[in-house]
Design an enzyme around this catalytic site. Structure first.
Site, PDB file in Angstrom:
ATOM      1  CG  HIS A 198      -2.086  -0.908   1.118  1.00  0.00           C
ATOM      2  ND1 HIS A 198      -3.098  -0.725   0.209  1.00  0.00           N
ATOM      3  CD2 HIS A 198      -2.407  -2.036   1.812  1.00  0.00           C
ATOM      4  CE1 HIS A 198      -3.997  -1.687   0.341  1.00  0.00           C
ATOM      5  NE2 HIS A 198      -3.607  -2.500   1.304  1.00  0.00           N
ATOM      6  CB  CYS A 219      -1.985   2.882  -5.626  1.00  0.00           C
ATOM      7  SG  CYS A 219      -3.004   1.426  -5.323  1.00  0.00           S
TER       8      CYS A 219
END
Length: 278
Positions: free
Chosen positions: A129, A240
């Site tokens: 993440h 991301c």
């Protein structure tokens, strides 16, 4: 005595005013909900993940101290290695879990199942993440070519270094490639017009989320373009991009430059001295 005139009665707001007020109240409520969600994602999930990460680290240390298996079985969601990035500070370290599902990534970085293991030819691929849930890869975009990424297993320390970025390829041999920390880092290109099997592989790439070939044994090639024995030992980190969005994926590719078997009493601090990162 004069009698004061009574104030005129207040008029009730019309339907339009009521509608505007209702919409305003709804927007304020929605804003508060969004704010609470952002606080939860950025801070509360970090606390939960920190607790899970600490537990995973303690469990892995205990496993390594007791187990005599040199190649323990990989179990979904269970830690099997540790990740260090020296340029992110001495306190940067995370366990790597098997798998990239939500449960595994809430603990820390997760290993793409089926990709190579640390030190093996092919592509050891790890996801993490960038915001919330510990945000282990929040600063991945700050990595420069030749920066070290260390993976620790029960038996070894593996040192990977980030490959040249796209704008460094042409002058690598006469430019940054001459720096000491880049001594074992090449462009991986051949003399073929397209650069060969690794002609599209760079130290940093931004791709669309549906591109899965970045974690293939040879990045950008879903088919076997090289036999396993001829594949370069790579590490690929994915997250991301940009921050606070999953619109794209940020990819970092690094190549294995050193392997240090762990001797009794060997520490990460000693490793940093050995590779000139202390």
């Amino acid at each position: 005595m004069a009698i004061l005139d009574a104030p005129p009665p207040k008029s009730s707001p019309g339907p339009g005013a009521k509608a505007v007020r209702t919409i305003g109240e709804l927007l304020i409520t929605a804003g508060l909900i969004v704010l609470l969600f952002v606080v939860y994602e950025l801070y509360v999930t970090d606390l939960f993940s920190a607790q899970k990460q600490a537990s995973a680290t303690a469990g892995l240390d205990d496993q390594w101290s007791q187990s005599r298996e040199l190649h323990p079985e990989l179990i979904d969601g269970k830690a099997f290695a540790k990740l260090y990035i020296p340029s992110f500070g001495a306190d940067y370290h995370f366990t790597i879990q098997e798998g990239t599902d939500q449960a595994a990534l809430e603990i820390g970085p997760g290993h793409y199942k089926g990709t190579a293991l640390p030190g093996e030819p092919g592509n050891f691929a790890v996801a993490g993440h960038r915001v919330g849930k510990g945000a282990p890869f929040n600063d991945l975009d700050l990595l420069s070519s030749c920066d070290a990424i260390v993976v620790e297993t029960q038996t070894d320390f593996f040192v990977y270094r980030v490959l040249p970025h796209s704008d460094e390829i042409a002058n690598w041999a006469t430019g940054k490639g001459k720096q000491p920390q880049c001594a074992k880092v090449s462009t991986l290109r051949t003399s073929a017009p397209d650069g060969g099997p690794y002609g599209q592989t760079f130290g940093r790439e931004v791709v669309s989320p549906n591109e899965v070939d970045e974690v293939a044994p040879v990045p950008h090639h879903l088919t076997d373009v090289l036999p396993a024995a001829q594949q370069v030992a790579l590490l690929t980190l994915t997250t991301c991009h940009p921050q606070f969005s999953d619109r794209q994926r940020l990819i970092v590719h690094a190549v294995l430059t050193n392997q240090f078997p762990k001797t009794p009493g060997a520490t990460y601090a000693q490793l940093l001295q050995a590779i000139g990162e202390a």
